[in-house]
Design a protein around this motif. Structure first.
Motif, mmCIF file in Angstrom:
data_model
loop_
_atom_site.group_PDB
_atom_site.id
_atom_site.type_symbol
_atom_site.label_atom_id
_atom_site.label_comp_id
_atom_site.label_asym_id
_atom_site.label_seq_id
_atom_site.Cartn_x
_atom_site.Cartn_y
_atom_site.Cartn_z
ATOM 1 N N LEU A 1 0.808 -1.032 0.180
ATOM 2 C CA LEU A 1 0.099 0.301 -0.346
ATOM 3 C C LEU A 1 0.884 1.225 -0.112
ATOM 4 O O LEU A 1 1.509 1.767 -0.545
ATOM 5 C CB LEU A 1 -1.367 0.188 1.142
ATOM 6 C CG LEU A 1 -1.679 -1.065 1.143
ATOM 7 C CD1 LEU A 1 -2.925 -1.038 2.505
ATOM 8 C CD2 LEU A 1 -3.351 -1.132 -0.085
ATOM 9 N N ASP A 2 0.586 1.944 1.261
ATOM 10 C CA ASP A 2 1.110 3.271 1.544
ATOM 11 C C ASP A 2 2.885 3.041 1.770
ATOM 12 O O ASP A 2 3.003 4.196 2.977
ATOM 13 C CB ASP A 2 0.690 4.381 1.991
ATOM 14 C CG ASP A 2 0.380 3.950 3.443
ATOM 15 O OD1 ASP A 2 0.808 2.894 3.157
ATOM 16 O OD2 ASP A 2 -0.078 5.425 4.057
ATOM 17 N N GLN A 3 3.740 1.586 2.501
ATOM 18 C CA GLN A 3 4.796 1.977 2.325
ATOM 19 C C GLN A 3 5.569 2.510 1.633
ATOM 20 O O GLN A 3 6.180 2.275 0.454
ATOM 21 C CB GLN A 3 4.767 0.207 2.666
ATOM 22 C CG GLN A 3 4.016 -0.436 4.429
ATOM 23 C CD GLN A 3 3.915 -1.239 4.026
ATOM 24 O OE1 GLN A 3 4.971 -1.912 3.910
ATOM 25 N NE2 GLN A 3 3.193 -2.130 5.215
ATOM 26 N N LEU A 4 7.077 2.538 2.181
ATOM 27 C CA LEU A 4 7.793 3.088 1.613
ATOM 28 C C LEU A 4 9.124 2.041 1.366
ATOM 29 O O LEU A 4 9.613 1.480 2.051
ATOM 30 C CB LEU A 4 9.311 4.707 2.555
ATOM 31 C CG LEU A 4 8.660 5.402 2.329
ATOM 32 C CD1 LEU A 4 9.161 6.519 3.379
ATOM 33 C CD2 LEU A 4 7.945 6.293 0.537
ATOM 34 N N CYS A 5 9.288 0.983 0.514
ATOM 35 C CA CYS A 5 9.677 0.070 -0.304
ATOM 36 C C CYS A 5 11.151 0.204 -0.999
ATOM 37 O O CYS A 5 11.027 1.057 -2.166
ATOM 38 C CB CYS A 5 9.152 -0.711 -0.870
ATOM 39 S SG CYS A 5 7.272 -1.335 -0.031
ATOM 40 N N ASP A 6 12.472 -0.421 -0.881
ATOM 41 C CA ASP A 6 13.792 -0.239 -1.481
ATOM 42 C C ASP A 6 14.157 -1.830 -1.247
ATOM 43 O O ASP A 6 14.324 -1.920 -0.518
ATOM 44 C CB ASP A 6 15.188 0.700 -0.226
ATOM 45 C CG ASP A 6 14.094 2.152 -0.034
ATOM 46 O OD1 ASP A 6 13.371 2.602 -1.600
ATOM 47 O OD2 ASP A 6 13.701 2.918 0.933
ATOM 48 N N ALA A 7 14.435 -1.299 -2.749
ATOM 49 C CA ALA A 7 15.687 -2.957 -2.679
ATOM 50 C C ALA A 7 17.243 -2.159 -2.354
ATOM 51 O O ALA A 7 17.969 -1.503 -2.273
ATOM 52 C CB ALA A 7 15.766 -2.787 -4.167
ATOM 53 N N VAL A 8 17.842 -2.842 -1.280
ATOM 54 C CA VAL A 8 18.934 -2.279 -0.697
ATOM 55 C C VAL A 8 20.003 -3.534 -0.394
ATOM 56 O O VAL A 8 19.732 -4.464 -0.694
ATOM 57 C CB VAL A 8 18.961 -1.713 0.921
ATOM 58 C CG1 VAL A 8 17.779 -0.825 0.946
ATOM 59 C CG2 VAL A 8 18.428 -2.942 2.361
ATOM 60 N N LEU A 9 21.458 -2.759 -1.409
ATOM 61 C CA LEU A 9 22.840 -3.686 -1.088
ATOM 62 C C LEU A 9 22.683 -4.350 -0.213
ATOM 63 O O LEU A 9 22.865 -3.360 1.160
ATOM 64 C CB LEU A 9 23.502 -3.361 -1.919
ATOM 65 C CG LEU A 9 23.768 -2.756 -3.503
ATOM 66 C CD1 LEU A 9 25.144 -1.823 -3.566
ATOM 67 C CD2 LEU A 9 23.327 -4.026 -4.047
ATOM 68 N N VAL A 10 23.378 -5.971 0.467
ATOM 69 C CA VAL A 10 23.459 -6.044 2.151
ATOM 70 C C VAL A 10 25.444 -6.952 1.614
ATOM 71 O O VAL A 10 25.834 -5.952 2.194
ATOM 72 C CB VAL A 10 22.955 -7.043 1.423
ATOM 73 C CG1 VAL A 10 23.309 -8.199 3.036
ATOM 74 C CG2 VAL A 10 21.140 -7.076 2.034
ATOM 75 N N SER A 11 25.400 -7.445 0.399
ATOM 76 C CA SER A 11 26.708 -7.730 0.592
ATOM 77 C C SER A 11 27.271 -8.125 -0.847
ATOM 78 O O SER A 11 26.988 -8.664 -2.026
ATOM 79 C CB SER A 11 27.286 -8.787 1.907
ATOM 80 O OG SER A 11 26.589 -9.954 1.147
ATOM 81 N N SER A 12 28.296 -8.052 -0.932
ATOM 82 C CA SER A 12 29.513 -8.973 -2.246
ATOM 83 C C SER A 12 29.984 -9.830 -1.940
ATOM 84 O O SER A 12 30.898 -10.201 -0.872
ATOM 85 C CB SER A 12 29.834 -7.685 -2.828
ATOM 86 O OG SER A 12 30.644 -8.151 -4.183
ATOM 87 N N PRO A 13 30.396 -10.918 -2.697
ATOM 88 C CA PRO A 13 30.821 -12.230 -2.859
ATOM 89 C C PRO A 13 32.730 -11.735 -3.040
ATOM 90 O O PRO A 13 33.603 -12.353 -2.835
ATOM 91 C CB PRO A 13 30.635 -13.508 -2.956
ATOM 92 C CG PRO A 13 29.499 -12.617 -4.767
ATOM 93 C CD PRO A 13 29.561 -11.212 -3.770
ATOM 94 N N LEU A 14 32.682 -10.703 -3.736
ATOM 95 C CA LEU A 14 34.116 -10.256 -4.840
ATOM 96 C C LEU A 14 34.811 -9.766 -3.234
ATOM 97 O O LEU A 14 34.099 -8.207 -3.202
ATOM 98 C CB LEU A 14 33.805 -9.151 -5.537
ATOM 99 C CG LEU A 14 32.900 -10.311 -7.338
ATOM 100 C CD1 LEU A 14 32.509 -9.603 -8.222
ATOM 101 C CD2 LEU A 14 33.589 -11.387 -7.442
ATOM 102 N N HIS A 15 35.908 -9.578 -3.164
ATOM 103 C CA HIS A 15 37.709 -9.152 -2.481
ATOM 104 C C HIS A 15 37.890 -8.481 -3.759
ATOM 105 O O HIS A 15 38.200 -8.393 -5.161
ATOM 106 C CB HIS A 15 38.127 -10.555 -2.357
ATOM 107 C CG HIS A 15 39.496 -9.442 -1.612
ATOM 108 N ND1 HIS A 15 39.264 -8.534 -0.041
ATOM 109 C CD2 HIS A 15 40.438 -9.028 -1.796
ATOM 110 C CE1 HIS A 15 40.401 -8.941 0.113
ATOM 111 N NE2 HIS A 15 41.417 -8.229 -1.022
ATOM 112 N N GLY A 16 37.507 -6.932 -3.022
ATOM 113 C CA GLY A 16 38.324 -5.891 -4.087
ATOM 114 C C GLY A 16 36.910 -5.479 -4.538
ATOM 115 O O GLY A 16 37.368 -3.907 -5.276
ATOM 116 N N CYS A 17 36.199 -5.940 -4.572
ATOM 117 C CA CYS A 17 33.995 -4.907 -5.133
ATOM 118 C C CYS A 17 33.098 -5.430 -3.849
ATOM 119 O O CYS A 17 32.562 -5.600 -4.075
ATOM 120 C CB CYS A 17 34.375 -4.968 -6.639
ATOM 121 S SG CYS A 17 32.926 -4.291 -7.129
ATOM 122 N N ALA A 18 33.837 -4.401 -2.904
ATOM 123 C CA ALA A 18 32.492 -5.040 -1.737
ATOM 124 C C ALA A 18 32.129 -3.662 -1.415
ATOM 125 O O ALA A 18 31.159 -4.176 0.058
ATOM 126 C CB ALA A 18 33.148 -5.649 -0.825
#
Length: 163
Positions: A94-111
């Motif tokens: 309904l009127d909630q604010l919804c976001d897709a958010v990053l949690v973690s990356s498995p790549l060392h050097g790109c996290a």
């Protein structure tokens, strides 16, 4: 008088059941939220021709109360070999604010989450005129710790020329 009281009680019971149905918001056709997670190999702040997509990145969808910012719903997912995540959302928000958010990356050097590309607002309600069950989120990005070689040439492609 007794008949009127009985009618009012029945009406109240129906109202309570309807409200419980709205609060649950369980839908026969759930939403499918789809998006991608990338590694910004040039630290450009956007996707380029050198961008790679991350397999195994974790993403979360959070829906919050507009006034209190309390998280009311949360679900996590992981990207596939193309860097794509697909999350099933079984409730209307309904009127909630919804976001897709990053949690973690498995790549060392790109996290390290790219500021401004670490979340994407998503619409998860049917009360807005959108008839499709599939919803799409903007791509989310992590940045490489050090830009790869050749990025200056790649980034020149994106600069406006003064012809």
């Amino acid at each position: 008088m007794e008949k009127m009281v009985t009618t009012l009680l029945v009406a109240a019971a129906v109202c309570v059941m309807v409200l419980q149905g709205v609060q649950g918001r369980h839908m026969p056709n759930p939403f499918l939220l789809q998006g991608r997670v990338y590694c910004d190999t040039c630290r450009a702040g956007f996707e380029t021709s050198a961008t790679t997509y991350i397999h195994g990145a974790k993403v979360r969808v959070e829906c919050k109360n507009r006034k209190t910012q309390e998280v009311l719903y949360s679900v996590e997912g992981v990207t596939d070999s193309t860097g794509t995540y697909r999350l099933t959302i079984k409730e209307d928000h309904l009127d909630q604010l919804c976001d897709a958010v990053l949690v973690s990356s498995p790549l060392h050097g790109c996290a390290t989450a790219d500021p401004g590309r670490d979340r994407s607002r998503v619409i998860l309600t049917r009360y807005n005129g959108i008839t499709e069950d599939t919803r799409f989120a903007n791509a989310l990005g992590f940045m490489k710790d050090v830009a790869m070689s050749g990025c200056s040439m790649i980034l020149q492609q994106y600069q406006e020329s003064e012809d």
